[in-house]
Design a protein around this motif. Structure first.
Motif, PDB file in Angstrom:
ATOM      1  N   MET A  87      76.981  94.498  51.259  1.00  0.00           N
ATOM      2  CA  MET A  87      77.615  95.622  51.945  1.00  0.00           C
ATOM      3  C   MET A  87      79.081  95.306  52.208  1.00  0.00           C
ATOM      4  N   ALA A  88      79.955  96.245  51.801  1.00  0.00           N
ATOM      5  CA  ALA A  88      81.392  96.107  52.028  1.00  0.00           C
ATOM      6  C   ALA A  88      81.737  96.533  53.448  1.00  0.00           C
ATOM      7  N   ALA A  89      82.639  95.786  54.087  1.00  0.00           N
ATOM      8  CA  ALA A  89      82.974  95.975  55.489  1.00  0.00           C
ATOM      9  C   ALA A  89      83.995  97.090  55.699  1.00  0.00           C
ATOM     10  N   TYR A  90      84.202  97.438  56.966  1.00  0.00           N
ATOM     11  CA  TYR A  90      85.207  98.431  57.343  1.00  0.00           C
ATOM     12  C   TYR A  90      86.634  97.879  57.245  1.00  0.00           C
ATOM     13  N   ASN A  91      86.803  96.631  57.641  1.00  0.00           N
ATOM     14  CA  ASN A  91      88.140  96.089  57.853  1.00  0.00           C
ATOM     15  C   ASN A  91      88.890  95.864  56.548  1.00  0.00           C
ATOM     16  N   SER A  92      90.173  95.601  56.699  1.00  0.00           N
ATOM     17  CA  SER A  92      91.002  95.174  55.568  1.00  0.00           C
ATOM     18  C   SER A  92      91.142  93.666  55.591  1.00  0.00           C
ATOM     19  N   VAL A  93      91.402  93.093  54.434  1.00  0.00           N
ATOM     20  CA  VAL A  93      91.714  91.673  54.308  1.00  0.00           C
ATOM     21  C   VAL A  93      93.040  91.568  53.571  1.00  0.00           C
ATOM     22  N   ASP A  94      94.017  91.010  54.266  1.00  0.00           N
ATOM     23  CA  ASP A  94      95.357  90.821  53.699  1.00  0.00           C
ATOM     24  C   ASP A  94      95.916  92.111  53.104  1.00  0.00           C
ATOM     25  N   GLY A  95      95.722  93.202  53.857  1.00  0.00           N
ATOM     26  CA  GLY A  95      96.380  94.456  53.511  1.00  0.00           C
ATOM     27  C   GLY A  95      95.579  95.448  52.704  1.00  0.00           C
ATOM     28  N   THR A  96      94.400  95.061  52.236  1.00  0.00           N
ATOM     29  CA  THR A  96      93.577  95.975  51.438  1.00  0.00           C
ATOM     30  C   THR A  96      92.234  96.168  52.114  1.00  0.00           C
ATOM     31  N   THR A  97      91.859  97.441  52.354  1.00  0.00           N
ATOM     32  CA  THR A  97      90.561  97.698  52.972  1.00  0.00           C
ATOM     33  C   THR A  97      89.448  97.229  52.037  1.00  0.00           C
ATOM     34  N   MET A  98      88.382  96.700  52.602  1.00  0.00           N
ATOM     35  CA  MET A  98      87.392  95.997  51.789  1.00  0.00           C
ATOM     36  C   MET A  98      86.716  96.886  50.758  1.00  0.00           C
ATOM     37  N   THR A  99      86.503  98.159  51.045  1.00  0.00           N
ATOM     38  CA  THR A  99      85.845  99.009  50.054  1.00  0.00           C
ATOM     39  C   THR A  99      86.736  99.259  48.831  1.00  0.00           C
ATOM     40  N   GLU A 100      88.013  98.907  48.929  1.00  0.00           N
ATOM     41  CA  GLU A 100      88.936  99.064  47.797  1.00  0.00           C
ATOM     42  C   GLU A 100      89.387  97.715  47.226  1.00  0.00           C
ATOM     43  N   HIS A 101      88.817  96.622  47.726  1.00  0.00           N
ATOM     44  CA  HIS A 101      89.375  95.288  47.461  1.00  0.00           C
ATOM     45  C   HIS A 101      88.929  94.770  46.096  1.00  0.00           C
ATOM     46  N   ARG A 102      89.674  95.133  45.074  1.00  0.00           N
ATOM     47  CA  ARG A 102      89.337  94.734  43.706  1.00  0.00           C
ATOM     48  C   ARG A 102      89.262  93.217  43.548  1.00  0.00           C
ATOM     49  N   ALA A 103      90.214  92.504  44.164  1.00  0.00           N
ATOM     50  CA  ALA A 103      90.255  91.051  43.995  1.00  0.00           C
ATOM     51  C   ALA A 103      88.995  90.385  44.538  1.00  0.00           C
ATOM     52  N   LEU A 104      88.460  90.895  45.649  1.00  0.00           N
ATOM     53  CA  LEU A 104      87.287  90.273  46.249  1.00  0.00           C
ATOM     54  C   LEU A 104      85.977  90.867  45.745  1.00  0.00           C
ATOM     55  N   GLN A 105      85.936  92.174  45.508  1.00  0.00           N
ATOM     56  CA  GLN A 105      84.676  92.794  45.079  1.00  0.00           C
ATOM     57  C   GLN A 105      84.460  92.699  43.569  1.00  0.00           C
ATOM     58  N   ARG A 106      85.465  93.085  42.815  1.00  0.00           N
ATOM     59  CA  ARG A 106      85.277  93.120  41.355  1.00  0.00           C
ATOM     60  C   ARG A 106      85.544  91.746  40.731  1.00  0.00           C
ATOM     61  N   ASP A 107      86.697  91.160  41.065  1.00  0.00           N
ATOM     62  CA  ASP A 107      87.086  89.923  40.390  1.00  0.00           C
ATOM     63  C   ASP A 107      86.272  88.721  40.855  1.00  0.00           C
ATOM     64  N   LEU A 108      86.115  88.574  42.183  1.00  0.00           N
ATOM     65  CA  LEU A 108      85.423  87.385  42.691  1.00  0.00           C
ATOM     66  C   LEU A 108      83.904  87.592  42.737  1.00  0.00           C
ATOM     67  N   LEU A 109      83.451  88.611  43.467  1.00  0.00           N
ATOM     68  CA  LEU A 109      82.016  88.804  43.661  1.00  0.00           C
ATOM     69  C   LEU A 109      81.294  89.062  42.342  1.00  0.00           C
ATOM     70  N   LYS A 110      81.769  90.047  41.594  1.00  0.00           N
ATOM     71  CA  LYS A 110      81.076  90.420  40.362  1.00  0.00           C
ATOM     72  C   LYS A 110      81.515  89.585  39.168  1.00  0.00           C
ATOM     73  N   GLY A 111      82.751  89.114  39.214  1.00  0.00           N
ATOM     74  CA  GLY A 111      83.262  88.343  38.091  1.00  0.00           C
ATOM     75  C   GLY A 111      82.976  86.862  38.226  1.00  0.00           C
ATOM     76  N   GLU A 112      83.715  86.213  39.099  1.00  0.00           N
ATOM     77  CA  GLU A 112      83.596  84.753  39.246  1.00  0.00           C
ATOM     78  C   GLU A 112      82.189  84.321  39.651  1.00  0.00           C
ATOM     79  N   TRP A 113      81.580  85.038  40.611  1.00  0.00           N
ATOM     80  CA  TRP A 113      80.248  84.646  41.088  1.00  0.00           C
ATOM     81  C   TRP A 113      79.121  85.204  40.230  1.00  0.00           C
ATOM     82  N   GLY A 114      79.411  86.153  39.368  1.00  0.00           N
ATOM     83  CA  GLY A 114      78.375  86.710  38.505  1.00  0.00           C
ATOM     84  C   GLY A 114      77.350  87.564  39.223  1.00  0.00           C
ATOM     85  N   PHE A 115      77.733  88.195  40.316  1.00  0.00           N
ATOM     86  CA  PHE A 115      76.819  89.035  41.083  1.00  0.00           C
ATOM     87  C   PHE A 115      76.420  90.257  40.264  1.00  0.00           C
ATOM     88  N   ASP A 116      75.120  90.461  40.063  1.00  0.00           N
ATOM     89  CA  ASP A 116      74.661  91.589  39.238  1.00  0.00           C
ATOM     90  C   ASP A 116      74.002  92.691  40.063  1.00  0.00           C
TER      91      ASP A 116
END
Length: 792
Positions: A186-215
């Motif tokens: 579940m994506a949070a309400y807050n922002s991290v370093d200027g980007t709200t978490m539901t839009e955070h490509r670096a953390l959701q797409r690149d890290l979570l789904k990419g680097e960690w391989g979350f399916d």
């Protein structure tokens, strides 16, 4: 037929529709491809289901801090299996839990819903929770990804946190549960370093789904998705709730106009269908196994066992506990008769029974138990605790449906009972019969938002519209306003109470949340404390149950201090003066100040202990069970002593200036001494730590139960780099093991230290720091008994 073929059968509009809630709690069915509704429900201590009402009760386990206090991953897995069975019983496919945010500051208002201040312990307990639930075919959504560690301005706060701290501390538990196979996040309400978490490509797409391989799938926290293209491109898969929101027709238009690639939508749909396949809401072939869940588990027995194992004995001078030869007990405190079993907010469920400490102790039958209120710290009145009827009325006052309630609290969020015709619904009533046992002015209140009328025996005593203040849209059900009124009643003379809540025509999601609350006449705290002192002085043992209140620990706001609310500290001081054999039971989800600590011989922390609170307390106080809990968070003497406190943003930003130094790591760096260190907890026996052997990164320890009764020990392993680096903690938890032993028995336990324990995050990624490390083994971070050397 496979998932890719199913995607190919869907047009764009249908695909987009699948990505937004059909209502408050579900994704829509697509019968053309064999997809059933996908139903989600809040946890983490129970499964509420789609109707948040006492009409549909739930097992209520102890709070997450209590689960973590057991340090027992197999017990947590069993709790997960119970929750999965509850989910299946209620038609739920996805449990919106566990919460993996950290106890960064003791002022965090939702502290009770998180596991620990330590990322390793949080990750291990969280992974066991996920594995237990998902082993029975129910999905989890570890939350709130990421850095949602406090509540103040939670919708808008921008958390400023360095990459090193983010990776080593706040992301670490999420990485662990992804490795454990979590099917959702579940994506949070807050922002991290200027980007709200539901839009955070670096953390959701690149890290979570990419680097960690979350399916798995990424679902927004409710109402956290506030844009169209940015959320879709940022890695969000499902926007909840629905059907309104930023996706739907807006997302479809964005795809048709080329602002969002259709491949993005296809991947979102792929993840939802994969989820559906895993939980049994989709079958691709007749041979696909249906997720039928686990075998039935005795929820009442498990709730009692988890509670007892989580109880943490902080102090036990003179071996006062377990009680022996006691004939009379003075049980004191408002929470003794009305146990606070859970924290407030979305973690709240309605169990079909609650065993208070008073009921639990009296059920033993071999001890005289006298109860005294002492003081009532609650700011708000409690819901009237009598069976009630909820009536759903049409515009002419005709009854559309009637439902029984365990108490005077009406709560239906997302959908109304199936027998209610929402098109004709004009009002909801609570009807209650009150039989007062005290004459005089009784205080009542209505808690809720909107128009209300209250009648007592047909006479209108309140007719008012109550408005919501503040900027948190969830406050209407998390912390609604209260309106009080006074009615003079006569002892033994029943009265009929009716609360009517007129409603505009229902469109979209149902929302009914209000309560009728009550307090009998009180002689005042001075008289109540004096009564408690008299009861204590005449008893063999005095037990004071001290608690926080829903105004102190709940979702939606942070704490303003660590003192026990009201005059409870004064009450405890007076009671122990009257009876030196006083036990204080702390009924709280997070740290409180204890200015009376040195004068009280025994202090037992019960957290928020779930529905079997009283039975588990009786088990532990009289020695039928051992309090085997250990602190998952460091406990300060005073609020100012805590090295990390700040939870209030400045200019919309909350800076994690402490970096990786959170919890005991921060206490050690600051050179401060708390009341109780992380990992502390006493039992009813004694242990010797006999030997340690290190082979590579495997550590084997022998411990002996040197006491006279069976016991349980939590053997803790801390790793300390011998080459001190001011940028690294002096030591960090790297393993733990739960052992049981009979009197005189020696037990050997082995842990393998994970490679990550030797690594730090650098500009080049994870890097193992070579050199010698000391592995320290003991009973807490400050009570380390044995040590050995291991090479990184």
């Amino acid at each position: 037929m496979d998932i890719e073929e199913l995607i190919g059968k869907l047009d764009l509009g249908t695909k987009v529709r699948l990505l937004t809630g059909a209502d408050m709690w579900s994704l829509p069915a697509l019968p053309q491809i064999g997809l059933a509704r996908l139903v989600m429900s809040d946890g983490p201590i129970g499964v509420r289901g789609e109707e948040w009402s006492s009409d549909d009760p739930s097992i209520a386990l102890p709070s997450p801090t209590a689960l973590a206090a057991t340090w027992d991953v197999e017990l947590v897995r069993e709790a997960g299996r119970l929750l999965a069975a509850e989910a299946r019983r209620k038609g739920v496919h996805v449990l919106l839990a566990p919460t993996l945010n950290l106890h960064r500051s003791p002022l965090g208002g939702r502290h009770f819903e998180c596991f620990s201040e330590d990322p390793y312990l949080t990750g291990e307990i969280g992974a066991a929770y996920v594995e237990g639930v998902q082993s029975c075919g129910v999905a989890t959504t570890p939350k709130h990804f990421v850095a949602n560690d406090s509540e103040t301005d939670r919708f808008t706060v921008n958390v400023k946190v360095g990459e090193k701290a983010l990776r080593e501390v706040y992301l670490a538990p999420f990485e662990r549960v992804v490795r454990a196979g979590a099917w959702g996040v579940m994506a949070a309400y807050n922002s991290v370093d200027g980007t709200t978490m539901t839009e955070h490509r670096a953390l959701q797409r690149d890290l979570l789904k990419g680097e960690w391989g979350f399916d798995g799938f990424v679902v927004s926290d409710w109402m956290a998705a506030r844009s169209t293209e940015a959320t879709a491109e940022g890695g969000l898969d499902v926007a909840m709730p629905g059907p309104s929101g930023p996706w739907g027709a807006k997302l479809e238009a964005a795809v048709r106009e080329g602002r969002v690639a259709e491949e993005v939508v296809d991947d979102q749909v792929r993840r939802v269908l994969r989820l559906a396949l895993r939980v049994g809401a989709l079958r691709l072939t007749p041979d696909d196994a249906t997720a039928d869940g686990c075998a039935a588990i005795d929820g009442t027995a498990l709730a009692r066992e988890v509670a007892a194992r989580s109880f943490t004995l902080l102090r036990n001078e003179g071996g006062l506990l377990p009680l022996a030869g006691v004939r009379s007990v003075a049980l004191i405190g408002s929470a003794a008769a009305e146990a606070r079993i859970m924290g407030g907010g979305s973690a709240q469920v309605f169990p079909d029974r609650i065993v208070s400490p008073l009921e639990g102790l009296r059920a033993r039958g071999d001890v005289e138990v006298r109860h005294a209120l002492g003081t009532d710290p609650r700011i708000r009145l409690a819901p009237l605790a009598v069976p009630c009827r909820a009536l759903f009325l049409d515009a002419e006052g005709g009854v559309l449906a009637e439902h029984r309630l365990a108490g005077a609290e009406a709560r239906w969020i997302g959908r109304l009972p199936s027998d209610v015709d929402t098109g004709r619904l004009a009002a909801v009533e609570i009807r209650a019969a009150c039989l007062p046992d005290v004459s005089g002015p009784h205080e009542f209140s209505v808690v809720g938002v909107g128009a209300f009328t209250v009648e007592v025996d047909g006479k209108t005593v309140l007719d008012e519209t109550i408005s919501l203040t503040g900027g948190d849209p969830a406050a209407a059900f998390l912390a609604p306003p209260e309106r009080r009124f006074t009615v003079t009643l006569t002892s033994g003379v029943p009265v009929e109470l009716v609360v009517r809540h007129p409603r505009a025509k229902f469109t979209g999601m149902a929302f009914v949340a209000f309560a009728l609350c009550h307090a009998a006449p009180s002689p005042g705290d001075d008289a109540l404390i004096a009564e408690a002192v008299r009861a204590a002085s005449g008893a063999d043992v005095a037990i004071v149950v001290a608690s926080t209140t829903p105004e102190v620990e709940s979702e939606g706001f942070d704490r303003t201090g660590l003192a026990l609310p009201g005059r409870q500290d004064e009450l405890i001081a007076r009671v122990v003066e009257a009876n030196p054999r006083t036990i204080v039971v702390v009924n709280a989800g997070s740290p409180v100040e204890m200015p009376w600590l040195e004068r009280v011989p025994a202090v037992l922390l019960t957290w928020f202990p779930g529905q079997e609170a009283g039975n588990a307390l009786a088990d532990v106080l009289f020695g039928d069970a051992e309090p085997s809990g250990r602190l998952p968070t460091t406990w300060p003497v005073r609020e100012p002593d805590a090295p990390v406190l700040q939870v209030t943003p400045t200019g919309g930003e909350l800076a994690y200036e402490e970096g990786v130094f959170v919890g005991y790591r921060a206490w050690e760096r600051a050179g401060r001494v708390p009341a109780f260190w992380f990992g502390h907890g006493l039992g009813y026996t004694a242990w010797s730590y006999d030997s340690v052997a290190v082979t590579g990164k495997t550590v084997t320890v022998a411990v002996t139960n040197t006491g006279e009764r069976p016991g349980r020990e939590i053997v803790q392993f801390y790793l300390a780099p011998q080459d001190r680096d001011p940028g690294r903690p002096a030591r960090a938890l790297a393993g733990f093991s739960v052992v049981d032993a009979a009197p005189g028995e020696t037990v050997v336990t082995t842990v393998h230290l994970p490679e990550r324990a030797f690594q730090v995050w650098t500009d080049r990624g994870w890097s193992t720091v070579p050199g010698d490390y000391t592995v320290e083994v003991g009973r807490s971070v400050a009570d380390r008994r044995l040590s050995g050397t291991v090479t990184g």
